[in-house]
Design an enzyme around this catalytic site. Structure first.
Site, PDB file in Angstrom:
ATOM      1  N   GLY A 227       0.796  -1.276  -0.039  1.00  0.00           N
ATOM      2  CA  GLY A 227      -0.191  -0.020  -0.125  1.00  0.00           C
ATOM      3  C   GLY A 227       0.892   1.319   0.142  1.00  0.00           C
ATOM      4  O   GLY A 227       0.249   2.395   0.359  1.00  0.00           O
ATOM      5  N   CYS A 337     -16.560   4.530 -27.600  1.00  0.00           N
ATOM      6  CA  CYS A 337     -17.826   5.108 -27.717  1.00  0.00           C
ATOM      7  C   CYS A 337     -18.426   5.177 -26.559  1.00  0.00           C
ATOM      8  O   CYS A 337     -19.420   4.289 -26.113  1.00  0.00           O
ATOM      9  CB  CYS A 337     -18.774   4.050 -28.697  1.00  0.00           C
ATOM     10  SG  CYS A 337     -20.176   5.271 -29.208  1.00  0.00           S
TER      11      CYS A 337
END
Length: 410
Positions: A227, A337
């Protein structure tokens, strides 16, 4: 990526020339940066019995895995397919920690057959594992410490509502299962999420892990996940690994002294090792001006880099075709799209159609999360090592889209 004689280069490799040779879109990884990150982590925890288990999901190209292996690292795999990629890269089965989530028990059995180290993150699988293997196969247990940490909530994995890990509140139940099956638990693991800044988060998690470890007498290692935050923009705050190494290292030594013997300390960095090494190089298709926005449309999109749309992630961008140009404001968008904005309101050197745009920090969760949405091809990948560019994945072609389709004769 550096500017040299008004050209952007990586280890002396000219990126515009590389695009001309390989085409775009193109993922490029700086092997030196990966090695640098590994060495920083080693130095931060110098003097401790450290194992670095690279989180394969961040970037699973076999050539990248081989580079990481050459630096003395091992791997963490979250699927049986990642484990097979690691084996192909030359890792030994015992060097692969298998940490799946929500998989069927048959996948765990396959991992055992392969000889992988098993990490279990739910009670159901723990019971099945104990019933099947008893004390004959050691395993690790992943704990959920109930700590909310990290950046975007979608990448926070250690809180009470997370699907990952066994709740720390269920440890008494876990101990009963382990005892009733005479299970051999050789490690405990936790991972609270990504983009963690404060050493205190790791220290708070460490105390929880230490407390749980006191009830398991045969441990060989404690795995603190990862992390560590990397810089996404200029001036970004990052995890101070040397501060963490000093504070967590001392806490770990103190615990080992109390435990009665030295354990190994493991970390599973993914993004930290490869993120800053990566660049997505794309070509400008269209400059489109509307009453509100100037769009810079490129020959890529969320099918190749989904992080901005999925996590609202920021990735710095550079027009490498015009290094010294006047700064203009653009919204960089893709050719999918669907709304697929890669960068909102970005200051870039004035761009024209055909210019090459470099998106930074795309080594982690870039190609590994890429898709064929809109039936677009996934890009080629290049790894630069010792000043030489190596093609490590070919660009897809139309045949790749239909390779597994069974086309009916209707």
């Amino acid at each position: 990526m550096q500017l040299s004689n008004n050209r952007y280069v990586i280890q002396g490799v000219d990126l515009l020339n590389l695009c001309a040779e390989m085409g775009t879109p193109l993922y490029v990884y700086d092997g030196n940066k990966i090695i640098e990150q590994i060495n920083t982590l080693k130095k931060a925890f110098d003097g401790l019995p450290l194992k670095i288990k690279y989180a394969t999901k961040a970037l699973s190209n076999v050539s990248v895995l081989k580079l990481i292996k050459s630096q003395g690292c091992e791997v963490d795999a979250v699927s049986i397919q990642e484990a097979h990629l690691a084996l192909l890269a030359g890792f030994k089965p015992h060097e692969i920690l298998f940490t799946p989530n929500m998989v069927g028990f048959e996948e765990i059995q396959e991992a055992v057959t392969l000889g992988l180290r098993i990490n279990i993150d739910n009670i159901s699988i723990l019971e099945q594992f104990g019933d099947k293997y008893g004390s004959s196969v050691p395993c690790c247990i992943r704990i959920n410490p109930h700590i909310m940490a990290g950046g975007n909530h979608k990448i926070s994995t250690g809180h009470i509502d997370s699907k990952f890990g066994i709740s720390i509140l269920q440890m008494r139940h876990v101990e009963r299962i382990v005892a009733s099956h005479s299970m051999h638990i050789d490690g405990l693991h936790m991972h609270t999420g990504s983009d963690i800044l404060e050493s205190e988060v790791f220290l708070r998690g460490a105390e929880i892990l230490f407390d749980a470890a006191r009830n398991f007498k045969d441990l060989r290692f404690l795995d603190f996940g990862s992390g560590f935050k990397v810089a996404y923009k200029e001036g970004d705050i990052t995890t101070d690994l040397y501060d963490l190494g000093k504070k967590l290292g001392q806490a770990f030594r103190n615990f080992c002294k109390e435990y009665g013997r030295e354990l190994e300390i493991w970390f599973e960095p993914g993004k930290y090792l490869v993120s800053e090494s990566g660049y997505l190089l794309v070509s400008t298709n269209v400059i489109k001006t509307t009453p509100a926005t100037v769009f810079l449309g490129v020959n890529s999109g969320m099918n190749h880099l989904i992080r901005p749309m999925m996590y609202e992630a920021y990735h710095h961008m550079t027009n490498i075709s015009n290094p010294q140009g006047v700064q203009r404001m653009y919204s960089v968008v893709g050719y999918i799209c669907e709304t697929d904005t890669l960068g909102w309101d970005r200051k870039l050197s004035e761009a024209k159609e055909g210019d090459i745009i470099a998106t930074h920090n795309t080594g982690a969760y870039g190609f590994s999360m890429a898709s064929n949405y809109n039936s677009r091809f996934r890009p080629a990948e290049v790894l630069i090592v010792e000043g030489k560019a190596h093609l490590i994945r070919k660009r897809e072609e139309f045949a790749d889209l239909t390779a597994n389709q069974i086309i009916l004769d209707l």
